[in-house]
Design a protein around this motif. Structure first.
Motif, PDB file in Angstrom:
ATOM      1  N   HIS A 144       0.842  -1.205   0.000  1.00  0.00           N
ATOM      2  CA  HIS A 144       0.000   0.000   0.000  1.00  0.00           C
ATOM      3  C   HIS A 144       0.874   1.251   0.000  1.00  0.00           C
ATOM      4  O   HIS A 144       0.604   2.207  -0.723  1.00  0.00           O
ATOM      5  N   ASP A 145       1.920   1.239   0.820  1.00  0.00           N
ATOM      6  CA  ASP A 145       2.823   2.391   0.898  1.00  0.00           C
ATOM      7  C   ASP A 145       3.434   2.679  -0.478  1.00  0.00           C
ATOM      8  O   ASP A 145       3.492   3.839  -0.920  1.00  0.00           O
ATOM      9  N   MET A 146       3.876   1.621  -1.176  1.00  0.00           N
ATOM     10  CA  MET A 146       4.447   1.815  -2.513  1.00  0.00           C
ATOM     11  C   MET A 146       3.369   2.319  -3.482  1.00  0.00           C
ATOM     12  O   MET A 146       3.634   3.175  -4.318  1.00  0.00           O
ATOM     13  N   ASN A 147       2.155   1.777  -3.345  1.00  0.00           N
ATOM     14  CA  ASN A 147       1.056   2.223  -4.218  1.00  0.00           C
ATOM     15  C   ASN A 147       0.771   3.720  -4.030  1.00  0.00           C
ATOM     16  O   ASN A 147       0.453   4.421  -4.982  1.00  0.00           O
ATOM     17  N   LYS A 191      -0.170   7.492  -6.335  1.00  0.00           N
ATOM     18  CA  LYS A 191      -1.588   7.858  -6.275  1.00  0.00           C
ATOM     19  C   LYS A 191      -1.730   9.353  -6.057  1.00  0.00           C
ATOM     20  O   LYS A 191      -1.025   9.943  -5.239  1.00  0.00           O
ATOM     21  N   GLU A 192      -2.676   9.948  -6.751  1.00  0.00           N
ATOM     22  CA  GLU A 192      -2.937  11.389  -6.587  1.00  0.00           C
ATOM     23  C   GLU A 192      -3.548  11.634  -5.206  1.00  0.00           C
ATOM     24  O   GLU A 192      -3.085  12.464  -4.439  1.00  0.00           O
ATOM     25  N   HIS A 193      -4.590  10.869  -4.894  1.00  0.00           N
ATOM     26  CA  HIS A 193      -5.321  11.103  -3.653  1.00  0.00           C
ATOM     27  C   HIS A 193      -5.213   9.904  -2.700  1.00  0.00           C
ATOM     28  O   HIS A 193      -5.498   8.770  -3.081  1.00  0.00           O
ATOM     29  N   VAL A 194      -4.766  10.180  -1.478  1.00  0.00           N
ATOM     30  CA  VAL A 194      -4.773   9.150  -0.433  1.00  0.00           C
ATOM     31  C   VAL A 194      -5.613   9.687   0.720  1.00  0.00           C
ATOM     32  O   VAL A 194      -5.357  10.789   1.223  1.00  0.00           O
ATOM     33  N   SER A 195      -6.599   8.914   1.148  1.00  0.00           N
ATOM     34  CA  SER A 195      -7.458   9.393   2.242  1.00  0.00           C
ATOM     35  C   SER A 195      -6.786   9.178   3.586  1.00  0.00           C
ATOM     36  O   SER A 195      -5.892   8.337   3.728  1.00  0.00           O
ATOM     37  N   GLU A 196      -7.241   9.957   4.568  1.00  0.00           N
ATOM     38  CA  GLU A 196      -6.733   9.792   5.938  1.00  0.00           C
ATOM     39  C   GLU A 196      -6.944   8.346   6.392  1.00  0.00           C
ATOM     40  O   GLU A 196      -6.041   7.722   6.950  1.00  0.00           O
ATOM     41  N   ALA A 217      10.536  15.428  -0.417  1.00  0.00           N
ATOM     42  CA  ALA A 217      10.218  14.265  -1.257  1.00  0.00           C
ATOM     43  C   ALA A 217       8.729  14.150  -1.589  1.00  0.00           C
ATOM     44  O   ALA A 217       8.315  13.178  -2.222  1.00  0.00           O
ATOM     45  N   ASN A 218       7.919  15.135  -1.183  1.00  0.00           N
ATOM     46  CA  ASN A 218       6.449  15.051  -1.377  1.00  0.00           C
ATOM     47  C   ASN A 218       5.865  13.783  -0.768  1.00  0.00           C
ATOM     48  O   ASN A 218       4.893  13.229  -1.274  1.00  0.00           O
ATOM     49  N   LYS A 219       6.483  13.299   0.311  1.00  0.00           N
ATOM     50  CA  LYS A 219       6.014  12.055   0.918  1.00  0.00           C
ATOM     51  C   LYS A 219       4.610  12.260   1.481  1.00  0.00           C
ATOM     52  O   LYS A 219       4.337  13.235   2.166  1.00  0.00           O
ATOM     53  N   LYS A 220       3.720  11.330   1.163  1.00  0.00           N
ATOM     54  CA  LYS A 220       2.337  11.453   1.620  1.00  0.00           C
ATOM     55  C   LYS A 220       2.230  11.043   3.085  1.00  0.00           C
ATOM     56  O   LYS A 220       1.805   9.949   3.419  1.00  0.00           O
ATOM     57  N   THR A 221       2.633  11.966   3.961  1.00  0.00           N
ATOM     58  CA  THR A 221       2.513  11.744   5.399  1.00  0.00           C
ATOM     59  C   THR A 221       1.120  12.192   5.839  1.00  0.00           C
ATOM     60  O   THR A 221       0.362  12.772   5.058  1.00  0.00           O
TER      61      THR A 221
END
Lengths: 330, 330
Positions: free
Chosen positions: B151-154, B158-163, B236-240
């Motif tokens: 999931h993390d790699m996916n 991905k443009e949008h990741v929900s909380e 890195a634009n990491k999706k935190t």
């Protein structure tokens, strides 16, 4: 037990295929689980789980109970293929793109990892009192398979590989899993420790024989019956039993010629295969390899003959299956 | 039990380190086993096996008996690090070259595989009647850790990741192993099912809290105390959790600015970190994340408070250890 109660090899294989086709490894994320279904359904002879089922039927009839643990052996085997294909940079597996080619290397690493976990989960489908011993044997086998693969990779950059080291490598990389498959079936059917051990040794010995046969077929197969190009191992300088013996035995002109073909960078594939095969012929490598192979087969079948199964039909079935494999020409 | 009979955290850690340092994974081939010793001895806080030992001491004193199975949790964790580092193309781990950098990717794949097998082998060092249940929980956990990594790699593409999806990813990738570590120790010490389950939930909740804390520290740590460069995730634009909430809440000018910094290719790192941090500040992201984190910590500590341990000293020890982790500033 009447003969009607006995399952034919085809029936076992059919039920196994059905079980494999319908098995649910997991749902989400699909990137993780699709490659598992993909590689598991590329086909193959299903030798390993079939050996487990057939070893079981030597002692008990209700093999339906062990379809999942038997399948675990196939899942483990395919896990090793998925990771080996990354390491060998192989584009094709059974004529189809490998997982790292179809998806990517990261997916092949991680799907493989979860396959190994799932193999363990499937092994849990056995009675608890048998679990510690079976898992101990499986862990030992799995570690040896990895060790064999590492030795195989090491051999690529080694100048000299001894016959002994080669046999030990193929024992670990391919033969011990056949041994485990058989012993596992026997243990699940409450066979005696002596029979279980004999079946393990039977599997290991014929497994070594099968690999020697693979090495032989690469050079001496009948092209009309053989699925692949003859001489692939020669072209790649693969350290097979044949090459190892040729390097050991070649002297004078033959040694020079062999070294030339092992070192030349720019060559006609056809010419190289023909030249190296000629050297093998002069040195009697075919006969040497056949003799070695037969030693292992004979030792294996002797061990098989000494087990004490109550079921003559199942005994013949397993004997026929392995003899078919011994006599295969591709 | 007298206080003198109780082991301090330091004593447990010391014995654990000794056990890890002297453990023999295998001998040959060295290419397979050296990377295992290498990654296992890079250090680290040994949180996971320590949690197993400490959960055990809540109910029993003879923790020496479970050093090997506790260590299995650390071996499994380091197996995931070895393979994750290949997938993330990470050059360093704890300031030292990663295994695939020091050796190569193939070695890191295969050594990792054998580490997973060895983790299972180490788990076998428990009493047979506990084995099926413990292995089932471990298999479930190991599969979830792989799912979380996928999931993390996916999420990267991905443009949008929900909380919700993010929390679920960190639950799987990092939190469930802390939960397992605690539950495992409890089960080995014959704790009640209720306590074992509570400890699992405690571990999962504080595990999610720890990851939220990691996300926060990347932006809001005190640089003097923090070991790494502040703002690495922003660069890195990491999706935190912070970025996910900011994307959810930003409107008008803030949304435009955030999109600009997420898409600009050529930028000053310092400027980007400062600009994105300002947007976070305006949107109250720090407070939102802290509040979420505290919710998880609180839920976890409530579950911990409801267990029924006879050993107040061990209870305080584990409470102190986890509270130290909650309050860490690096």
């Amino acid at each position: 037990m009447n003969q009607e109660d006995n399952a034919s090899v085809n029936k076992l294989l059919q039920e196994l295929e059905h079980h494999i086709l319908n098995f649910e490894y997991g749902q989400s994320p699909s990137e993780l689980y699709e490659p598992i279904s993909y590689i598991m359904n590329l086909g193959g002879k299903r030798i390993r789980p079939l050996l487990t089922l057939m070893a079981y039927t030597l002692y008990k009839g209700d093999y339906e109970k062990i379809l999942t643990p038997a399948m675990a052996v196939e899942v483990f085997h395919n896990f090793t293929l998925m990771h080996d294909d990354i390491m060998d940079d192989a584009p094709l597996r059974r004529g189809k793109p490998t997982v790292h080619e179809k998806w990517n290397a990261n997916t092949a690493i991680l799907s493989g990892d979860v396959m190994l976990v799932k193999a363990y989960a499937m092994l849990l489908n056995i009675s608890p009192e048998k679990l510690p011993n079976c898992l101990r044997l499986f862990n030992q086998t799995a570690a040896e398979v990895c060790e064999g693969q590492q030795h195989d990779m090491n051999f690529e950059t080694k100048e000299h590989v001894s016959e002994h080291a080669y046999i030990e490598m193929i024992r670990q990389k391919t033969a011990v899993l056949l041994g485990f498959a058989l012993e596992f079936g026997a243990l699940l059917a409450d066979a005696s420790d002596n029979d279980a051990k004999k079946l393990y040794d039977f599997g290991v010995n014929i497994g070594i024989g099968f690999q020697l046969k693979d090495d032989l077929l690469d050079v001496y197969a009948d092209q009309a019956k053989f699925g692949k190009q003859i001489g692939g191992d020669i072209i790649a300088n693969k350290k097979t039993f044949l090459l190892i013996k040729a390097k050991e035995l070649a002297e004078g002109e033959n040694k020079e010629k062999l070294n030339y073909w092992l070192n030349v960078k720019d060559f006609s594939k056809e010419e190289k295969v023909s030249a190296v095969t000629s050297i093998y012929n002069v040195l009697g490598i075919k006969e040497l390899t056949e003799s070695k192979m037969h030693d292992y087969f004979m030792k294996g079948f002797e061990q098989y003959a000494s087990i004490k199964t109550p079921n003559e039909f199942a005994y013949q079935n397993l004997l026929n299956l392995t003899q078919d494999l011994v006599e295969r020409e591709k």
